[in-house]
Design an enzyme around this catalytic site. Structure first.
Site, mmCIF file in Angstrom:
data_model
loop_
_atom_site.group_PDB
_atom_site.id
_atom_site.type_symbol
_atom_site.label_atom_id
_atom_site.label_comp_id
_atom_site.label_asym_id
_atom_site.label_seq_id
_atom_site.Cartn_x
_atom_site.Cartn_y
_atom_site.Cartn_z
ATOM 1 N N THR A 132 -0.569 -29.594 -27.621
ATOM 2 C CA THR A 132 -1.006 -28.247 -27.264
ATOM 3 C C THR A 132 -0.970 -28.103 -25.743
ATOM 4 O O THR A 132 -0.317 -28.895 -25.068
ATOM 5 C CB THR A 132 -2.384 -27.925 -27.874
ATOM 6 O OG1 THR A 132 -2.680 -26.535 -27.678
ATOM 7 C CG2 THR A 132 -3.510 -28.752 -27.264
ATOM 8 N N ASN A 133 -1.632 -27.092 -25.187
ATOM 9 C CA ASN A 133 -1.623 -26.887 -23.737
ATOM 10 C C ASN A 133 -2.982 -26.366 -23.283
ATOM 11 O O ASN A 133 -3.878 -26.180 -24.104
ATOM 12 C CB ASN A 133 -0.487 -25.934 -23.341
ATOM 13 C CG ASN A 133 -0.616 -24.597 -24.043
ATOM 14 O OD1 ASN A 133 -1.581 -23.872 -23.840
ATOM 15 N ND2 ASN A 133 0.346 -24.293 -24.895
ATOM 16 N N ASP A 134 -3.115 -26.122 -21.982
ATOM 17 C CA ASP A 134 -4.418 -25.791 -21.389
ATOM 18 C C ASP A 134 -4.835 -24.332 -21.492
ATOM 19 O O ASP A 134 -5.858 -23.956 -20.922
ATOM 20 C CB ASP A 134 -4.418 -26.169 -19.901
ATOM 21 C CG ASP A 134 -4.627 -27.653 -19.697
ATOM 22 O OD1 ASP A 134 -5.218 -28.283 -20.593
ATOM 23 O OD2 ASP A 134 -4.207 -28.177 -18.648
#
Ligand code: C5P
Length: 227
Positions: free
Chosen positions: A29-31
């Site tokens: 995933t990402n921030d």
């Protein structure tokens, strides 16, 4: 009572990061916190729009009074967005969509049997680009606002994205700047249209940025959107 300039308008907002599963307990995933998309959804709701929020992984729970559709992966988000386009007037594509997903998704938890492990990734559909192409064969609607998180040459990359993905507006933010981007309570953005720069929006809360964006969109789609 407050004026409702977006009454009757159907607004679709995507927010958060997508989750690309590797096995039953692991994922990529990402921030993205989802805060910018949530702020846009709330601001549009308060201006009288009928808002649908297509949500990936987010840090906080979605605001009230908004229809929320969960879409975990880019593929799910792609499907959720495309099937709603015909019933949408304005799209804000604030989600951070993963560019790649694991080619294979293991059905059982993967075991550590080797010293090295390669994960094969394949490209995800570009949802924003797909919306741009859909528009061309559907009378130029909906009005599309894309987002661009950049660290260098913000204007150049934003305008390139605007043209390639056939957006009406691109909201660019330099995620390397303090007070902007992922997880921050505030944002600093530049809005670009076909004619170039529309507005630099200085550091302010994401809700205040959302209000500026809605002002710009309302002015831009004047004629279809009641002001
Ligand atoms: O190309 P880049 O990911 O930087 O473009 C950002 C914009 O494109 C955002 O509006 C994002 O939601 C959208 N996007 C998308 N599908 C992808 C990748 C990005 O809709 N697979």
């Amino acid at each position: 009572t407050a004026p409702k300039p977006l009454a009757g308008q159907r607004v679709l907002v995507t927010a958060g990061g997508t989750v690309e599963r590797i096995d039953p307990v692991r994922y990529i995933t990402n921030d993205s916190s989802g805060k910018m998309g949530f702020a846009i959804a709330e601001a549009a709701r308060d201006r009288g729009a009928e808002v649908t929020l297509v949500c990936g992984r987010t840090e906080t729970t979605a605001p009230n009074g908004i229809r929320v559709v969960k879409a975990e992966s880019a593929a799910e988000m792609h499907e959720a967005v495309m099937e709603r386009l015909a019933a949408t007037d304005i799209v804000f594509k604030a989600a951070a969509v993963a560019d790649y997903r694991p080619l294979h998704r293991a059905t059982q938890k993967m075991k550590k049997t080797t010293d090295q492990l390669s994960l094969e990734l394949v490209r995800n559909p570009d949802i924003l680009q797909a919306i741009g192409e859909w528009k061309e064969t559907n009378g130029g609607k909906p009005f599309v606002v894309g987002f661009a998180a950049e660290t260098t040459d913000v204007e150049k990359h934003a305008l390139d994205k605007l043209n390639r993905k056939k957006c009406d507006l691109i909201v660019a933010n330099n995620v390397a700047e303090a007070g902007a981007g992922f997880g921050s309570e505030t944002n600093i953005v530049s809005v670009y249209g076909q004619g170039g720069l529309v507005e630099h929006v200085p550091q302010m809360t994401k809700r205040a940025v959302a209000e500026r964006l809605l002002d710009i969109v309302q002015a831009d789609v004047k004629g279809t959107v009641k002001r």
